[in-house]
Design an enzyme around this catalytic site. Structure first.
Site, short mmCIF file in Angstrom:
data_model
loop_
_atom_site.label_atom_id
_atom_site.label_comp_id
_atom_site.label_asym_id
_atom_site.label_seq_id
_atom_site.Cartn_x
_atom_site.Cartn_y
_atom_site.Cartn_z
N CYS A 2 54.83 -6.94 132.16
CA CYS A 2 54.38 -8.27 132.56
C CYS A 2 54.64 -8.43 134.05
O CYS A 2 55.30 -7.58 134.66
CB CYS A 2 55.17 -9.34 131.83
N ARG A 27 49.39 -6.10 135.75
CA ARG A 27 50.57 -5.80 134.93
C ARG A 27 50.47 -6.40 133.53
O ARG A 27 51.30 -6.12 132.66
CB ARG A 27 51.83 -6.35 135.61
N TRP A 75 51.73 -9.07 129.17
CA TRP A 75 51.13 -7.98 128.40
C TRP A 75 52.02 -7.85 127.18
O TRP A 75 53.16 -7.41 127.27
CB TRP A 75 51.13 -6.68 129.24
N ASN A 101 60.22 -10.00 132.32
CA ASN A 101 59.44 -8.76 132.20
C ASN A 101 60.39 -7.70 131.65
O ASN A 101 61.41 -7.44 132.27
CB ASN A 101 58.91 -8.35 133.58
N GLY A 102 60.03 -7.12 130.51
CA GLY A 102 60.89 -6.09 129.93
C GLY A 102 60.96 -6.24 128.43
O GLY A 102 60.14 -6.95 127.83
N GLU A 483 41.92 15.01 133.98
CA GLU A 483 41.95 13.75 134.72
C GLU A 483 40.61 13.01 134.58
O GLU A 483 40.58 11.79 134.38
CB GLU A 483 42.29 14.03 136.20
N LYS A 487 40.06 9.28 132.87
CA LYS A 487 39.42 8.16 133.58
C LYS A 487 38.34 7.56 132.70
O LYS A 487 38.22 6.36 132.58
CB LYS A 487 38.77 8.63 134.89
N HIS A 506 37.24 28.49 119.68
CA HIS A 506 38.28 28.58 118.64
C HIS A 506 38.31 27.35 117.75
O HIS A 506 39.29 27.11 117.07
CB HIS A 506 39.65 28.82 119.30
N LYS A 607 49.12 -1.65 134.50
CA LYS A 607 49.17 -0.76 135.66
C LYS A 607 50.43 0.10 135.67
O LYS A 607 50.38 1.27 135.95
CB LYS A 607 49.08 -1.58 136.95
O1 M6R Z 1 52.91 4.64 138.08
P1 M6R Z 1 52.84 6.00 137.50
O2 M6R Z 1 52.13 6.98 138.36
O3 M6R Z 1 54.19 6.53 137.06
O4 M6R Z 1 51.99 5.82 136.16
C1 M6R Z 1 51.77 6.88 135.28
C2 M6R Z 1 50.66 6.57 134.31
O5 M6R Z 1 50.99 5.44 133.54
C3 M6R Z 1 49.33 6.32 135.02
O6 M6R Z 1 48.97 7.39 135.81
C4 M6R Z 1 48.22 6.04 133.98
O7 M6R Z 1 47.96 7.19 133.25
C5 M6R Z 1 46.95 5.53 134.69
N1 M6R Z 1 46.45 4.38 134.02
C6 M6R Z 1 45.86 6.51 134.71
O8 M6R Z 1 44.74 6.03 135.39
#
Ligand code: M6R
Length: 612
Positions: A2, A27, A75, A101-102, A483, A487, A506, A607
Site C-alpha cells: 500500500c 503501490r 492493495w 503499509n505492511g 522477460e 511483460k 520434449h 509496483k
Molecule cells: O523492485 P524489484 O526490482 O525488487 O521488483 C521485483 C519484481 O517484483 C518486479 O521486477 C516485477 O516482476 C515487475 N512487475 C515486472 O515488470
C-alpha cells in the site's frame, strides 16, 4: 503493498494528500482514504473504493479544511477490497487513527488479546489491531503519553509496517514508525511530509530523512524528532535528493510505461555514467573489494530483476570466471543455500524494498557472504542493508511493469562483470575491449530499436485477441524471452510462456496448432541456425511467428516469411538483452493498449512487493 502519505503544516492538507496518493497509486489501487484533523479539532475520515480519483472527486472532501492529515492507497492483503476495509482505521473510541503499509503476522493472537480486553474489530483488516492496541496502552497509563502508548503497541506487532498515527488529542503531531516497510519524511519550511517513497512528495521538498526499522518519528510543523522503540532519542542526518520531480510525471506520453520505455537511451547513458571515463581502470564505487577471495557467485532477485540476472550470468562466467548461479529470492531464502564468506552475492532490485530480496540479503549476510546490490531507488532498504551498492540511474520508474530498470540493470551488471575481470587481472580475455565498446554503444542502439514502435504496433494489432503466446530462444535469447513473456502476461493478461527453443520438442510442441503465435529471438550467431530450425518446426505445425533478430538469418530454405522478421541493431550476444527486449516491451505495451487495459496499473499487481 500500500502507499501512505502524511502532511502537517499551514497549507490545506487534502490537496497534498491527494497528490501524494496519485503518485503512490502504483503501490495499490483497490481503495483509498484519508483522515484530516479539521481546524475545529474534529477528525474527519473519507474513504472510497477503487482509484484515488474516486476519492479525489468525493464531495465530502470539501468539508476538510485542516492542515494535518494522513492518507492511504490500498492493495488488499488481509481483508477483501471494500470501503469498510480501506484505511484509515480507528480504535473503538475513535481516539487514534492509523494508516498502515505492511502485514501484521500475529493478527490472530492480538485479535484475541484485544477481544479479551473488551475491544471489537469492525473490519477484516490486520491494521485495525494497531489503533486499538494504542488505545489499550494509552487507557492503561495515559500519564506516560501517546508516544509511549504507540511504542508499547509497536513492540507487540510482528510482521511489517510503516504506520502513521494521528489523534484529536495530538493537536499538532503525526507519529510515524517503521519496520520492514518503506517510509520517508520530507522536510519543508514550517511544514513536514511523510510518504512511502520520494517521488510522492518530491515536488514540495528535496530534503529527506529515511526512517530505519524500529524507529519512530514525531512530526510537528516545525520539527521532526526521532526515537527507537524504547523512546531513546536518535540523531538522524538529512539527505538532499537530486531527482527531478518532472521526471516522475508523464511528459506528454499516454502512459508511464511508454514514457519509461522511451527514456531507456538516457537511463542507460546515465547508468554507464563515468564507469569508462578513464582508459586505465573501470570506475565503480567498490574500492577495497578484492574479488580473488570469492570462489563462486549468486545473483538473487525477483521477477524482471531476476531476469536481468539470467541475462548476464554468461558475462560473469566468461569474464569474471566465476561459477554463477541465478536464483529467485523467494526460493533462495528458504532452501539453505551453500554460501559462506567465499561467496559473492549480488542482489538486484528496482525498488530496493522487495520483501523476498531483503530476506535473501539478510540470509546471505548471516552466512558471512559479501553482498553487492544493484538498486534504483536511492536510500531504499536494500541499499542500507548491503555491503556495497551500485545504483542504476534509471530515474523514477512508476509503471508497474518494469522496463527501463531492467535495461539499466543488465547494463550495470555487464559493467560489474568487466570490473571484476579487471580486479582479478583477467582483462586480457578475448572480447573484453569489444564488450566495453558494445556497452558504450547501447544508448544509441536502443534508440534505433525504439524506432520500430509503429511496425510493432501493427504486429500487436494482429495478435491482441490471442489467448496464448510462446517465446522461444537459446542462452541469452532465452533470458530475453522470459522477460518478454513476463511483460506480455502482466499487462495484457494473455497467457504466455518462454521456452528454451531446444526444449520445445520434449513436450511443449504438442501445444502448437494452427494460428498459435510464437515469438522467436535470435541474437547469437553460434545458435542462430538451431533456433531458426525450431521456429521452422513450429511454422510447419501452423504457428504464426514473429522473429526478433540482429543476425543475417537466411530464411529462404525455411517456411518462415521475410515479413515476419523484426530486425534490431547488431551487437555482441552478451549485451543483446538490452536491445532485443525493446521490441518485446513495445509488443506487450501495444497489445495491452489494443485490449484497452490500464498498462500502468495492471490488475492484481503492485509496483513493489513489500510483503511475502
Ligand atoms: O523492485 P524489484 O526490482 O525488487 O521488483 C521485483 C519484481 O517484483 C518486479 O521486477 C516485477 O516482476 C515487475 N512487475 C515486472 O515488470
Amino acid at each position: 503493498m500500500c502507499g501512505i502519505v502524511g502532511y502537517i503544516g499551514t497549507k490545506k492538507a487534502v490537496p497534498v494528500l491527494i497528490n501524494g496518493l496519485l503518485s503512490l497509486e502504483y503501490r495499490g489501487y483497490d481503495s483509498a482514504g484519508l483522515a484530516v484533523l479539521n481546524h475545529s479539532s474534529a477528525l474527519k475520515i473519507v474513504k472510497d473504493m477503487g482509484r484515488v480519483k474516486n476519492l479525489q472527486n468525493n464531495p465530502e472532501l470539501d468539508s476538510l479544511d485542516g492542515s494535518l492529515g494522513i492518507a492511504h492507497t490500498r492493495w488488499a492483503t488481509r481483508g477483501a477490497p471494500s470501503k469498510n476495509n480501506s484505511h484509515p482505521h480507528t480504535d473503538n473510541s475513535e481516539t487514534f487513527t492509523v494508516v498502515h503499509n505492511g502485514i501484521i503476522e500475529n493478527y490472530d493472537e492480538l485479535k484475541s488479546f484485544l477481544a479479551d480486553n473488551g475491544y471489537t474489530l469492525h473490519t477484516e483488516t490486520d491494521t485495525e489491531i494497531i489503533p486499538n492496541l494504542i488505545h489499550y496502552y494509552y487507557s492503561k497509563n495515559s500519564e506516560s503519553g501517546i508516544l509511549s502508548a504507540v511504542s508499547n503497541a509497536l513492540k507487540k506487532l510482528e510482521g511489517s509496517f510503516a504506520i502513521e498515527v494521528i489523534s484529536p488529542l495530538l493537536k499538532d503531531t503525526i507519529i510515524v514508525a517503521k519496520k520492514d516497510s518503506p517510509v520517508v519524511i520530507g522536510v519543508g519550511e514550517g511544514e513536514n511530509y511523510v510518504a512511502s517513497d520520494i517521488p510522492a512528495i518530491l515536488s514540495y521538498t528535496r530534503k529527506f530523512y529515511f526512517l530505519e526499522d524500529f524507529e519512530i518519528a514525531e512530526l510537528t510543523s516545525d520539527s521532526v524528532k526521532f526515537y527507537d522503540f524504547d523512546l531513546n532519542s536518535i540523531n538522524k542526518e538529512i539527505k538532499d535528493i537530486e531527482w527531478d520531480a518532472v521526471a516522475s510525471e508523464k511528459n506528454g506520453y499516454d502512459d508511464y510505461m511508454l514514457k519509461e520505455i522511451f527514456e531507456q537511451p538516457t537511463a542507460i547513458r546515465e547508468t554507464i555514467g563515468t564507469a569508462f571515463a578513464s582508459d586505465d581502470k573501470i570506475n565503480l564505487p567498490l574500492d577495497g573489494l578484492d574479488f580473488s577471495k570469492f570462489n563462486k557467485m549468486y545473483i538473487i532477485a525477483c521477477g524482471t530483476a531476476m531476469h536481468a540476472g539470467l541475462a548476464t550470468k554468461y558475462i560473469f562466467e566468461k569474464f569474471a570466471k566465476f561459477q554463477c548461479e541465478v536464483d529467485m529470492a523467494s526460493e533462495f531464502r528458504y532452501r539453505d543455500p551453500l554460501i559462506d564468506e567465499h561467496t559473492l552475492c549480488i542482489f538486484i532490485s528496482q525498488s530496493g524494498e522487495t520483501a523476498d530480496t531483503i530476506a535473501a540479503l539478510k540470509l546471505a549476510k548471516d552466512h558471512g557472504s559479501t553482498t553487492i546490490s544493484i538498486v534504483n531507488v536511492i536510500g531504499s532498504s536494500i541499499t542500507r542493508l548491503s555491503d556495497y551498492v551500485l545504483y542504476t540511474h534509471a530515474g523514477p520508474e512508476i509503471a508497474v511493469a518494469s522496463t527501463k530498470a531492467y535495461t539499466c540493470q543488465v547494463t550495470l551488471l555487464s559493467i560489474l562483470a568487466m570490473y571484476i575481470a579487471e580486479n582479478k587481472g583477467l582483462s586480457n580475455i578475448d572480447g573484453f575491449n569489444e564488450l566495453k565498446s558494445d556497452i558504450i554503444a547501447l544508448p544509441e542502439k536502443v534508440k534505433s530499436a525504439l524506432e520500430l514502435s509503429d511496425s510493432i504496433k501493427e504486429l500487436a494489432k494482429q495478435n491482441y485477441t490471442k489467448k496464448d503466446m510462446f517465446y522461444i530462444g537459446r542462452i541469452t535469447d532465452y533470458a530475453i524471452c522470459m522477460e518478454g513473456s513476463l511483460k506480455l502476461k502482466e499487462i495484457s493478461y494473455i497467457h504466455s510462456e518462454a521456452y528454451a527453443a531446444g526444449e520445445l520438442k520434449h513436450g511443449t510442441i504438442a501445444l502448437i496448432e494452427d494460428g498459435t503465435s510464437v515469438i522467436g529471438v535470435i541474437t547469437n550467431p553460434q545458435i542462430s541456425s538451431k533456433t531458426l530450425s525450431n521456429l521452422d518446426e513450429v511454422v510447419t505445425r501452423g504457428a504464426n511467428i514473429i522473429l526478433v533478430t540482429n543476425q543475417d538469418v537466411d530464411v529462404s530454405s525455411t517456411n518462415i516469411e521475410e515479413n515476419s522478421i523484426i530486425r534490431i541493431p547488431k551487437c555482441s550476444p552478451l549485451v543483446s538483452p538490452v536491445i532485443a527486449v525493446v521490441p518485446l516491451q513495445l509488443f506487450a505495451y501495444h497489445t495491452a493498449k489494443f485490449k484497452e487495459l490500464d498498462v500502468d496499473k495492471p490488475r492484481n499487481l503492485a509496483k513493489s512487493v513489500t510483503v511475502e
